[in-house]
Design a protein around this motif. Structure first.
Motif, PDB file in Angstrom:
ATOM      1  N   ASP A 184       0.825  -1.217   0.000  1.00 13.76           N
ATOM      2  CA  ASP A 184       0.000   0.000   0.000  1.00 13.76           C
ATOM      3  C   ASP A 184       0.856   1.263   0.000  1.00 13.76           C
ATOM      4  O   ASP A 184       0.507   2.262  -0.637  1.00 13.76           O
ATOM      5  N   ASP A 185       1.967   1.218   0.740  1.00 15.69           N
ATOM      6  CA  ASP A 185       2.831   2.412   0.791  1.00 15.69           C
ATOM      7  C   ASP A 185       3.307   2.786  -0.605  1.00 15.69           C
ATOM      8  O   ASP A 185       3.331   3.972  -0.974  1.00 15.69           O
ATOM      9  N   LEU A 186       3.700   1.773  -1.365  1.00 18.04           N
ATOM     10  CA  LEU A 186       4.199   2.022  -2.721  1.00 18.04           C
ATOM     11  C   LEU A 186       3.079   2.542  -3.619  1.00 18.04           C
ATOM     12  O   LEU A 186       3.246   3.553  -4.310  1.00 18.04           O
ATOM     13  N   ARG A 187       1.945   1.861  -3.576  1.00 21.71           N
ATOM     14  CA  ARG A 187       0.818   2.248  -4.438  1.00 21.71           C
ATOM     15  C   ARG A 187       0.369   3.678  -4.124  1.00 21.71           C
ATOM     16  O   ARG A 187       0.178   4.503  -5.013  1.00 21.71           O
ATOM     17  N   ASN A 188       0.219   3.966  -2.838  1.00 19.34           N
ATOM     18  CA  ASN A 188      -0.219   5.316  -2.453  1.00 19.34           C
ATOM     19  C   ASN A 188       0.800   6.373  -2.854  1.00 19.34           C
ATOM     20  O   ASN A 188       0.440   7.472  -3.302  1.00 19.34           O
TER      21      ASN A 188
ATOM     22  N   ASP B  36      -0.214  12.287  -9.266  1.00 21.46           N
ATOM     23  CA  ASP B  36      -1.083  13.454  -9.048  1.00 21.46           C
ATOM     24  C   ASP B  36      -0.276  14.747  -8.991  1.00 21.46           C
ATOM     25  O   ASP B  36      -0.707  15.789  -9.497  1.00 21.46           O
ATOM     26  N   ALA B  37       0.882  14.666  -8.352  1.00 20.24           N
ATOM     27  CA  ALA B  37       1.720  15.865  -8.204  1.00 20.24           C
ATOM     28  C   ALA B  37       2.361  16.268  -9.519  1.00 20.24           C
ATOM     29  O   ALA B  37       2.780  17.421  -9.674  1.00 20.24           O
ATOM     30  N   GLY B  38       2.473  15.307 -10.463  1.00 21.61           N
ATOM     31  CA  GLY B  38       3.048  15.642 -11.765  1.00 21.61           C
ATOM     32  C   GLY B  38       4.275  14.835 -12.161  1.00 21.61           C
ATOM     33  O   GLY B  38       4.788  15.006 -13.276  1.00 21.61           O
TER      34      GLY B  38
ATOM     35  N   LYS C  59       4.905  10.747   2.061  1.00 22.09           N
ATOM     36  CA  LYS C  59       3.891  11.747   2.462  1.00 22.09           C
ATOM     37  C   LYS C  59       3.528  12.620   1.277  1.00 22.09           C
ATOM     38  O   LYS C  59       4.401  13.240   0.659  1.00 22.09           O
ATOM     39  N   SER C  60       2.208  12.726   1.015  1.00 24.41           N
ATOM     40  CA  SER C  60       1.824  13.448  -0.202  1.00 24.41           C
ATOM     41  C   SER C  60       2.286  14.897  -0.167  1.00 24.41           C
ATOM     42  O   SER C  60       2.654  15.460  -1.198  1.00 24.41           O
ATOM     43  N   GLU C  61       2.319  15.520   1.042  1.00 17.91           N
ATOM     44  CA  GLU C  61       2.754  16.932   1.062  1.00 17.91           C
ATOM     45  C   GLU C  61       4.247  17.052   0.706  1.00 17.91           C
ATOM     46  O   GLU C  61       4.650  17.993   0.013  1.00 17.91           O
TER      47      GLU C  61
ATOM     48  N   ALA D 108       5.782  18.892  -2.543  1.00 20.15           N
ATOM     49  CA  ALA D 108       6.788  19.959  -2.331  1.00 20.15           C
ATOM     50  C   ALA D 108       8.065  19.656  -3.119  1.00 20.15           C
ATOM     51  O   ALA D 108       8.659  20.558  -3.729  1.00 20.15           O
ATOM     52  N   ASN D 109       8.463  18.390  -3.128  1.00 20.54           N
ATOM     53  CA  ASN D 109       9.709  18.028  -3.828  1.00 20.54           C
ATOM     54  C   ASN D 109       9.602  18.243  -5.332  1.00 20.54           C
ATOM     55  O   ASN D 109      10.618  18.335  -6.019  1.00 20.54           O
ATOM     56  N   PHE D 110       8.374  18.298  -5.835  1.00 23.99           N
ATOM     57  CA  PHE D 110       8.165  18.508  -7.271  1.00 23.99           C
ATOM     58  C   PHE D 110       8.081  19.994  -7.611  1.00 23.99           C
ATOM     59  O   PHE D 110       8.366  20.397  -8.740  1.00 23.99           O
TER      60      PHE D 110
END
Ligand SMILES: NC(=O)c1ccc[n+]([C@@H]2O[C@H](COP(=O)([O-])OP(=O)(O)OC[C@H]3O[C@@H](n4cnc5c(N)ncnc54)[C@H](OP(=O)(O)O)[C@@H]3O)[C@@H](O)[C@H]2O)c1
Length: 272
Positions: free
Chosen positions: A21-25, A32-34, A226-228, A232-234
């Motif tokens: 799940d960690d990988l998939r998420n 989503d972030a690009g 973490k999605s945030e 941010a990294n993108f």
């Protein structure tokens, strides 16, 4: 143009050590972030899950850049191509965008594995080939041995480590570097300079670190759960560090902090 310098592929998403799940998420959040460039390896044991997540992510295959890496145990004429074919099957693709040798071979004789790598490209299993964890000397050898130019030497690259010799080898050989451990797995955050510089650009410490790497001419691989942080990294293309700030960060390379030390794995070479 070198595939990693295409704008959408300069910021790659790494998949180690993610699974399940960690990988998939994480891949869903990255898409989503690009992010459109994804990095995996036979050694990570997650090619099949990465392939499944990318196949389901909604982005057309031709808009993705998928990199995988051959495990050094497969650097034999019997094992090499079958291992690449198994990687492609796991990834649900018929050719990989970039195929890397994950490590130099034990003993450092790079010729045989480089020739096997080239044969994978000649057979149409990979669009582009490259190496990882090569020293400057090995980069020169690769340049001399291969008929095609490797698209990268993927190495530990962050502001707490002086990689000037490899940057010089990249210029000399035409084999560009790309980064892993770009935030030194969090070690960079112990240095207040990045957050301090970030205030002037309304950017976080991580964004300053990643921008510094890109401005060194080094495409990125980053990983976060973490999605945030993934987002941010993108979001590092809308500012430019001044030469004064680049120089201030350069001073930290004398810290000499290295995650992957010689001896950690059997394949780790004597670093430059
Ligand atoms: N070629 C090789 O030999 C090699 C070796 C190692 C890695 N790699 C590749 O490079 C990728 C990245 O390297 P890495 O994972 O070793 O190192 P890294 O990117 O320096 O570190 C990842 C860690 O940094 C944290 N992090 C990331 N972004 C952050 C942010 N904006 N703020 C705060 N913390 C942040 C993450 O924690 P959170 O999850 O909490 O955000 C995660 O634990 C790997 O996934 C792999 O694909 C290649």
């Amino acid at each position: 143009m070198n595939i990693y310098f295409q704008k959408s592929f300069q910021r790659g998403f790494g998949t180690f050590p993610l699974k399940g799940d960690d990988l998939r998420n994480a891949i869903d959040a990255a898409v989503d972030a690009g992010y459109r460039a994804f990095d995996t390896a036979q050694m990570y044991g997650n090619e099949a899950e990465t392939g499944a997540a990318l196949a389901a992510c909604g982005v057309a295959r031709q808009n993705l850049c998928i990199t995988t890496k051959v495990h050094p145990d497969n650097y034999t004429p019997e094992k090499f191509l079958p291992s690449v074919e198994a990687s492609l099957k796991a990834l649900q693709i018929d050719r990989v965008d970039v195929l890397l040798l994950h490590w130099p071979p034990v003993g450092g004789d790079v010729g045989p594995s480089l020739r096997l790598l080239q044969s994978a490209k000649e057979k149409g299993l990979a669009d582009a080939i490259g190496v990882s964890n090569y020293t400057a000397k090995m980069m020169r050898e690769a340049r001399a041995i291969l008929d095609v130019l490797p698209v990268t030497n993927q190495i530990e690259f962050h502001p707490l480590l002086n990689q000037q010799k490899l940057l010089a080898a990249a210029t000399e050989t035409g084999i560009p570097l790309s980064s892993y451990a770009s935030v030194a797995r969090g070690e960079v955050f112990k240095h207040s300079l990045f957050a301090e510089i970030g205030k002037g650009y309304d950017k976080s410490a991580a964004q300053v670190v990643l921008r510094w790497i890109l401005q060194k001419g080094v495409p990125l691989n980053t990983m976060s759960t973490k999605s945030e942080n993934i987002r941010a990294n993108f979001e590092i293309m809308d500012f430019t560090l001044s030469s004064i700030d680049m120089d201030r960060i350069d001073t930290l390379t004398s810290t000499g902090y290295r995650i992957v030390k010689t001896g950690l794995l059997p394949w780790v070479p004597e670093w430059d």
